[in-house]
Design a protein around this motif. Sequence first.
Motif, PDB file in Angstrom:
ATOM      1  N   HIS A   1       0.828  -1.188   0.000  1.00 51.28           N
ATOM      2  CA  HIS A   1       0.000   0.000   0.000  1.00 51.28           C
ATOM      3  C   HIS A   1       0.869   1.247   0.000  1.00 51.28           C
ATOM      4  CE1 HIS A   1      -3.718  -2.172   0.721  1.00 51.28           C
ATOM      5  NE2 HIS A   1      -3.112  -2.858   1.663  1.00 51.28           N
ATOM      6  N   VAL A   2       0.503   2.193  -0.850  1.00 53.49           N
ATOM      7  CA  VAL A   2       1.170   3.475  -0.898  1.00 53.49           C
ATOM      8  C   VAL A   2       0.611   4.341   0.216  1.00 53.49           C
ATOM      9  CG1 VAL A   2       1.503   5.584  -2.223  1.00 53.49           C
ATOM     10  CG2 VAL A   2       1.664   3.352  -3.347  1.00 53.49           C
ATOM     11  N   ILE A  28       8.220   6.306  -3.913  1.00 45.30           N
ATOM     12  CA  ILE A  28       7.276   7.289  -4.428  1.00 45.30           C
ATOM     13  C   ILE A  28       7.935   8.657  -4.530  1.00 45.30           C
ATOM     14  CG2 ILE A  28       5.181   8.570  -3.881  1.00 45.30           C
ATOM     15  CD1 ILE A  28       4.574   5.870  -5.049  1.00 45.30           C
ATOM     16  N   TYR A  32       8.157   9.233  -8.647  1.00 43.29           N
ATOM     17  CA  TYR A  32       6.798   9.501  -9.097  1.00 43.29           C
ATOM     18  C   TYR A  32       6.459  10.972  -8.946  1.00 43.29           C
ATOM     19  CZ  TYR A  32       6.012   4.464  -9.093  1.00 43.29           C
ATOM     20  OH  TYR A  32       6.083   3.114  -9.352  1.00 43.29           O
ATOM     21  N   SER A  97       0.024  11.120  -5.274  1.00 39.44           N
ATOM     22  CA  SER A  97       1.107  10.747  -6.171  1.00 39.44           C
ATOM     23  C   SER A  97       0.535  10.079  -7.405  1.00 39.44           C
ATOM     24  CB  SER A  97       2.116   9.821  -5.497  1.00 39.44           C
ATOM     25  OG  SER A  97       1.582   8.522  -5.321  1.00 39.44           O
ATOM     26  N   ASP A  98       1.259  10.190  -8.500  1.00 39.13           N
ATOM     27  CA  ASP A  98       0.849   9.481  -9.687  1.00 39.13           C
ATOM     28  C   ASP A  98       1.051   7.987  -9.484  1.00 39.13           C
ATOM     29  OD1 ASP A  98       0.376  10.986 -12.613  1.00 39.13           O
ATOM     30  OD2 ASP A  98       0.698   8.818 -12.740  1.00 39.13           O
ATOM     31  N   GLN A  99       0.225   7.189 -10.141  1.00 37.51           N
ATOM     32  CA  GLN A  99       0.361   5.742 -10.069  1.00 37.51           C
ATOM     33  C   GLN A  99       1.315   5.185 -11.120  1.00 37.51           C
ATOM     34  OE1 GLN A  99      -3.311   3.568 -10.009  1.00 37.51           O
ATOM     35  NE2 GLN A  99      -4.213   4.836  -8.397  1.00 37.51           N
ATOM     36  N   ALA A 108      -4.443   8.740 -12.913  1.00 41.88           N
ATOM     37  CA  ALA A 108      -4.558   7.677 -11.918  1.00 41.88           C
ATOM     38  C   ALA A 108      -3.643   8.023 -10.753  1.00 41.88           C
ATOM     39  CB  ALA A 108      -4.187   6.325 -12.509  1.00 41.88           C
ATOM     40  N   TYR A 109      -4.221   8.230  -9.572  1.00 38.31           N
ATOM     41  CA  TYR A 109      -3.467   8.761  -8.445  1.00 38.31           C
ATOM     42  C   TYR A 109      -3.693   7.953  -7.177  1.00 38.31           C
ATOM     43  CZ  TYR A 109      -3.605  12.775 -11.595  1.00 38.31           C
ATOM     44  OH  TYR A 109      -3.518  13.594 -12.698  1.00 38.31           O
ATOM     45  N   TYR A 110      -2.685   7.958  -6.313  1.00 41.22           N
ATOM     46  CA  TYR A 110      -2.838   7.553  -4.932  1.00 41.22           C
ATOM     47  C   TYR A 110      -3.102   8.800  -4.101  1.00 41.22           C
ATOM     48  CZ  TYR A 110      -0.584   3.216  -6.465  1.00 41.22           C
ATOM     49  OH  TYR A 110      -0.248   2.050  -7.123  1.00 41.22           O
TER      50      TYR A 110
END
Length: 120
Positions: A1-2, A28, A32, A97-99, A108-110
Motif C-alpha cells: 500500500h502506498v 514514491i 513519481y 502521487s501518480d500511479q 490515476a493517483y494515490y
Amino acid sequence: HVQLVESGGGSVQAGGSLRLSCETSQDIFRSYCMYWFRQAPGKEREAVAAYAPDGGTNYADSVRGRFTLSKDYAKNTLHLQMDSLKPDDTAMYYCASDQILRTCYSGAYYWGQGTQVTVS
C-alpha cells in the motif's frame, strides 16, 4: 500500500501562512510525480501544485506566487508553503502521487487522507 501522510493544516486569519507536509516512501518520493489537490465544500477538486521527479514544478493560477513546493530528501517529505492566505483557500488539502512511474498527470493517483485548511 502506498502511504501519503499529510500534516500542517489549521486555522489562520487572512494574510497568514501555513506549511503543509506530505511524507511518503522513498520509492514514491524519488520516482513519481507528486501533487497537492484541494476541495472546498460544494466545489470541484482542484489541482494546486505538482512536483515532477526531475524537479520541475507547476502551480495553479489561483496560487502561483503565494504557494511554493519544496522537498526534504532526508525525510521523503513534500512541503507546500502557503503564504498570503485568502478565505478562498479554505479547503481540504490532499497529497497525491501518480500511479505511473516517471509520469505526471496520468489521471490515476494515490491519495492521502487530507488536512483541513481554514482561512477567516
